[in-house]
Write a protein that holds these residues in place. Structure first.
Motif, PDB file in Angstrom:
ATOM      1  N   MET A  84       0.807  -1.209   0.000  1.00  0.00           N
ATOM      2  CA  MET A  84       0.000   0.000   0.000  1.00  0.00           C
ATOM      3  C   MET A  84       0.845   1.265   0.000  1.00  0.00           C
ATOM      4  N   PHE A  85       2.140   1.148   0.331  1.00  0.00           N
ATOM      5  CA  PHE A  85       2.954   2.343   0.513  1.00  0.00           C
ATOM      6  C   PHE A  85       3.470   2.904  -0.811  1.00  0.00           C
ATOM      7  N   HIS A  86       4.119   2.057  -1.616  1.00  0.00           N
ATOM      8  CA  HIS A  86       4.650   2.505  -2.898  1.00  0.00           C
ATOM      9  C   HIS A  86       3.776   2.059  -4.076  1.00  0.00           C
ATOM     10  N   GLY A  87       3.375   0.805  -4.082  1.00  0.00           N
ATOM     11  CA  GLY A  87       2.612   0.286  -5.202  1.00  0.00           C
ATOM     12  C   GLY A  87       3.478  -0.022  -6.408  1.00  0.00           C
ATOM     13  N   PRO A  88       2.874  -0.492  -7.502  1.00  0.00           N
ATOM     14  CA  PRO A  88       3.628  -0.890  -8.685  1.00  0.00           C
ATOM     15  C   PRO A  88       3.992   0.317  -9.544  1.00  0.00           C
ATOM     16  N   SER A  89       4.983   0.133 -10.402  1.00  0.00           N
ATOM     17  CA  SER A  89       5.338   1.149 -11.391  1.00  0.00           C
ATOM     18  C   SER A  89       4.936   0.641 -12.768  1.00  0.00           C
ATOM     19  N   GLU A  90       3.827   1.127 -13.262  1.00  0.00           N
ATOM     20  CA  GLU A  90       3.421   0.756 -14.617  1.00  0.00           C
ATOM     21  C   GLU A  90       4.409   1.305 -15.646  1.00  0.00           C
ATOM     22  N   TYR A  91       5.097   2.381 -15.284  1.00  0.00           N
ATOM     23  CA  TYR A  91       6.141   2.908 -16.170  1.00  0.00           C
ATOM     24  C   TYR A  91       7.260   1.885 -16.344  1.00  0.00           C
ATOM     25  N   MET A  92       7.732   1.281 -15.239  1.00  0.00           N
ATOM     26  CA  MET A  92       8.798   0.284 -15.346  1.00  0.00           C
ATOM     27  C   MET A  92       8.308  -0.979 -16.048  1.00  0.00           C
ATOM     28  N   GLU A  93       7.036  -1.305 -15.866  1.00  0.00           N
ATOM     29  CA  GLU A  93       6.456  -2.432 -16.606  1.00  0.00           C
ATOM     30  C   GLU A  93       6.528  -2.162 -18.105  1.00  0.00           C
ATOM     31  N   GLN A  94       6.234  -0.931 -18.493  1.00  0.00           N
ATOM     32  CA  GLN A  94       6.302  -0.562 -19.902  1.00  0.00           C
ATOM     33  C   GLN A  94       7.743  -0.613 -20.407  1.00  0.00           C
ATOM     34  N   VAL A  95       8.687  -0.102 -19.615  1.00  0.00           N
ATOM     35  CA  VAL A  95      10.104  -0.121 -20.006  1.00  0.00           C
ATOM     36  C   VAL A  95      10.576  -1.542 -20.276  1.00  0.00           C
ATOM     37  N   ILE A  96      10.249  -2.450 -19.383  1.00  0.00           N
ATOM     38  CA  ILE A  96      10.711  -3.832 -19.524  1.00  0.00           C
ATOM     39  C   ILE A  96      10.008  -4.519 -20.687  1.00  0.00           C
ATOM     40  N   ASP A  97       8.699  -4.307 -20.826  1.00  0.00           N
ATOM     41  CA  ASP A  97       7.989  -4.899 -21.965  1.00  0.00           C
ATOM     42  C   ASP A  97       8.562  -4.406 -23.289  1.00  0.00           C
ATOM     43  N   GLU A  98       8.863  -3.108 -23.381  1.00  0.00           N
ATOM     44  CA  GLU A  98       9.411  -2.569 -24.624  1.00  0.00           C
ATOM     45  C   GLU A  98      10.818  -3.102 -24.886  1.00  0.00           C
ATOM     46  N   ALA A  99      11.617  -3.280 -23.834  1.00  0.00           N
ATOM     47  CA  ALA A  99      12.966  -3.811 -24.018  1.00  0.00           C
ATOM     48  C   ALA A  99      12.912  -5.255 -24.514  1.00  0.00           C
ATOM     49  N   ILE A 100      11.979  -6.030 -24.008  1.00  0.00           N
ATOM     50  CA  ILE A 100      11.804  -7.404 -24.481  1.00  0.00           C
ATOM     51  C   ILE A 100      11.417  -7.414 -25.952  1.00  0.00           C
ATOM     52  N   GLN A 101      10.475  -6.565 -26.301  1.00  0.00           N
ATOM     53  CA  GLN A 101      10.020  -6.510 -27.695  1.00  0.00           C
ATOM     54  C   GLN A 101      11.132  -6.035 -28.615  1.00  0.00           C
ATOM     55  N   SER A 102      11.855  -4.996 -28.192  1.00  0.00           N
ATOM     56  CA  SER A 102      12.901  -4.420 -29.043  1.00  0.00           C
ATOM     57  C   SER A 102      14.097  -5.355 -29.202  1.00  0.00           C
ATOM     58  N   SER A 103      14.465  -6.048 -28.152  1.00  0.00           N
ATOM     59  CA  SER A 103      15.657  -6.907 -28.184  1.00  0.00           C
ATOM     60  C   SER A 103      15.377  -8.298 -28.727  1.00  0.00           C
ATOM     61  N   GLY A 104      14.117  -8.733 -28.646  1.00  0.00           N
ATOM     62  CA  GLY A 104      13.795 -10.100 -29.013  1.00  0.00           C
ATOM     63  C   GLY A 104      14.267 -11.108 -27.982  1.00  0.00           C
ATOM     64  N   ARG A 105      14.604 -10.645 -26.770  1.00  0.00           N
ATOM     65  CA  ARG A 105      15.095 -11.516 -25.707  1.00  0.00           C
ATOM     66  C   ARG A 105      14.226 -11.352 -24.466  1.00  0.00           C
ATOM     67  N   VAL A 106      13.990 -12.455 -23.774  1.00  0.00           N
ATOM     68  CA  VAL A 106      13.229 -12.442 -22.529  1.00  0.00           C
ATOM     69  C   VAL A 106      14.167 -12.812 -21.390  1.00  0.00           C
ATOM     70  N   PRO A 107      14.283 -11.978 -20.351  1.00  0.00           N
ATOM     71  CA  PRO A 107      15.153 -12.346 -19.231  1.00  0.00           C
ATOM     72  C   PRO A 107      14.636 -13.566 -18.491  1.00  0.00           C
ATOM     73  N   THR A 108      15.536 -14.228 -17.810  1.00  0.00           N
ATOM     74  CA  THR A 108      15.148 -15.388 -17.006  1.00  0.00           C
ATOM     75  C   THR A 108      14.300 -14.954 -15.825  1.00  0.00           C
ATOM     76  N   VAL A 109      14.688 -13.826 -15.192  1.00  0.00           N
ATOM     77  CA  VAL A 109      13.961 -13.287 -14.046  1.00  0.00           C
ATOM     78  C   VAL A 109      14.361 -11.821 -13.910  1.00  0.00           C
ATOM     79  N   VAL A 110      13.441 -11.021 -13.374  1.00  0.00           N
ATOM     80  CA  VAL A 110      13.684  -9.604 -13.116  1.00  0.00           C
ATOM     81  C   VAL A 110      13.602  -9.383 -11.608  1.00  0.00           C
ATOM     82  N   PHE A 111      14.572  -8.618 -11.060  1.00  0.00           N
ATOM     83  CA  PHE A 111      14.594  -8.291  -9.633  1.00  0.00           C
ATOM     84  C   PHE A 111      14.496  -6.788  -9.436  1.00  0.00           C
ATOM     85  N   ALA A 112      13.868  -6.381  -8.339  1.00  0.00           N
ATOM     86  CA  ALA A 112      13.811  -4.968  -7.953  1.00  0.00           C
ATOM     87  C   ALA A 112      13.694  -4.878  -6.441  1.00  0.00           C
ATOM     88  N   GLY A 113      13.853  -3.657  -5.937  1.00  0.00           N
ATOM     89  CA  GLY A 113      13.702  -3.387  -4.513  1.00  0.00           C
ATOM     90  C   GLY A 113      12.614  -2.340  -4.299  1.00  0.00           C
TER      91      GLY A 113
END
Length: 372
Positions: A241-270
């Motif tokens: 409830m304090f910070h919540g998700p970042s839809e902006y970062m979701e968009q960044v990662i989705d676009e990087a996957i699409q642009s690179s043609g590569r999917v990471p094994t796992v994504v980490f954040a703090g």
């Protein structure tokens, strides 16, 4: 600058009903990035951090073990940070299969990245940690205390030095500075590639166009015979409830996957002070992308999980875009142990006993993520 406890969680909560990620406007007022201390494309090889004998041991064992956690600064209640660092150091001193390094997911020190806080919040707590420590910065590392203080100055001094040296911020601790080539960089190792982003100081994170192009290029260039990890500070998914998700970062990662043609094994954040394990749906018939929040590294105030209706969610919990929360730990500090092999990643999340002097841990869960 605002104290983090002054954030109004209730004001952020309605954002959970926003339009899908592609409709999110870019954030404003990011801080300028410091000049890189290394050469583009900002890669650092594990060989530069470990001895030839250690690298030989890793190759012979067929896997690489390391630790990963964010939000480690022990301001206000340092006993929680000391419990986490003690438990991690205890594992790192194990002669049989020690973690070879620690990777911090931002917020090394609170609240404004001051050089004066590096001794009490970093060097002293990690004085007994025997392995190298790398980091990507968090918003508190990059938020200057006033207009005359450049963003990330102390972080660069201590993590992006041109050569290993004893930092003036370390005082009597003999740990040498890290020599990362930039505040965002790629760590190359025999069994995993770790691409670390710096997502600036704004609420939902921000990558400028240069860094977004770099991210896609590094994902494209990563060897396909080993797993790939993406690491950042702001999480694209969170049910706190304090910070919540970042839809902006979701968009960044989705676009990087699409642009690179590569999917990471796992994504980490703090950023969010707890542990969460999610899956994020991808287009077509692709398996979902694993996503992990590991932000319980020592900051005193933990963030509790709560659904939009203010209830404790039943698991698995699925949001309106199909992201699924699989597990979490929000009542204890914790850290992640990572085992990287050619065919995938295995993680162990350890809950820490915060009794003074204890280095005891209990296992929250073990999870496995196959190489894509």
């Amino acid at each position: 600058m605002a104290h983090p406890e002054q954030d109004l969680a209730a004001a952020r909560w309605p954002q959970r009903g926003r339009a899908p990620a592609e409709a999110v406007a870019p954030p404003r007022d990011p801080e300028p990035l410091p000049t890189p201390t290394g050469q583009s494309p900002y890669r650092m090889d594990l060989d530069s951090l470990l001895s030839a004998a250690e690298i030989a041991e890793i190759r012979s064992a067929g896997h690489l073990t390391f630790q990963l956690v964010g939000d480690v600064g022990g301001v206000k209640r340092p006993e929680f940070q000391m419990a986490v660092t003690g438990a991690m150091a205890n594992q790192a001193h194990d002669p049989h299969d020690p973690p070879r390094f620690l990777y911090i997911l931002g917020d090394v020190v609170y609240y404004n990245g001051q050089a004066s806080e590096y001794y009490p919040q970093f060097y002293e707590p990690y004085a007994d940690y025997p392995a190298p420590i790398l980091a990507v910065p968090g918003n508190h590392d990059g938020t200057p205390i006033d207009q005359n203080s450049p963003s990330l100055a102390a972080f660069v001094t201590n993590f992006c030095a041109s050569s290993p040296q004893v930092s003036p911020d370390a005082r009597d601790v003999r740990r040498l500075t890290m020599t990362q080539p930039n505040v965002y960089f790629t760590l190359t190792t025999p069994f995993v590639t770790v691409i670390g982003m710096y997502d600036n100081v704004v609420d939902d994170g921000y990558l400028d166009e240069d860094q977004r192009r770099w991210l896609a290029a590094e994902m494209r260039a990563a060897p396909d015979d080993r797993p790939m990890i993406l690491a950042s500070h702001h999480p694209m998914l969170s049910l706190d409830m304090f910070h919540g998700p970042s839809e902006y970062m979701e968009q960044v990662i989705d676009e990087a996957i699409q642009s690179s043609g590569r999917v990471p094994t796992v994504v980490f954040a703090g950023h969010v002070h707890n542990y969460q394990r999610w899956t994020h749906p991808l287009p077509g018939n692709q398996d979902p992308l694993p996503f992990v929040v590991s932000g319980g590294g020592g900051y005193w105030n933990l963030h509790h999980i709560m659904a939009p209706d203010r209830s404790v969610p039943a698991l698995p919990y699925t949001d309106e875009r199909g992201n699924q929360l699989c597990n979490y730990e929000d009542h204890a500090h914790s850290f992640t142990r990572v085992d990287a092999r050619a065919d995938g990643i295995t993680t162990w999340q350890f809950r820490v006993d915060d009794t003074p002097g204890s280095v005891a841990t209990t296992l929250v869960e073990k999870a496995s993520f196959p190489k894509r």
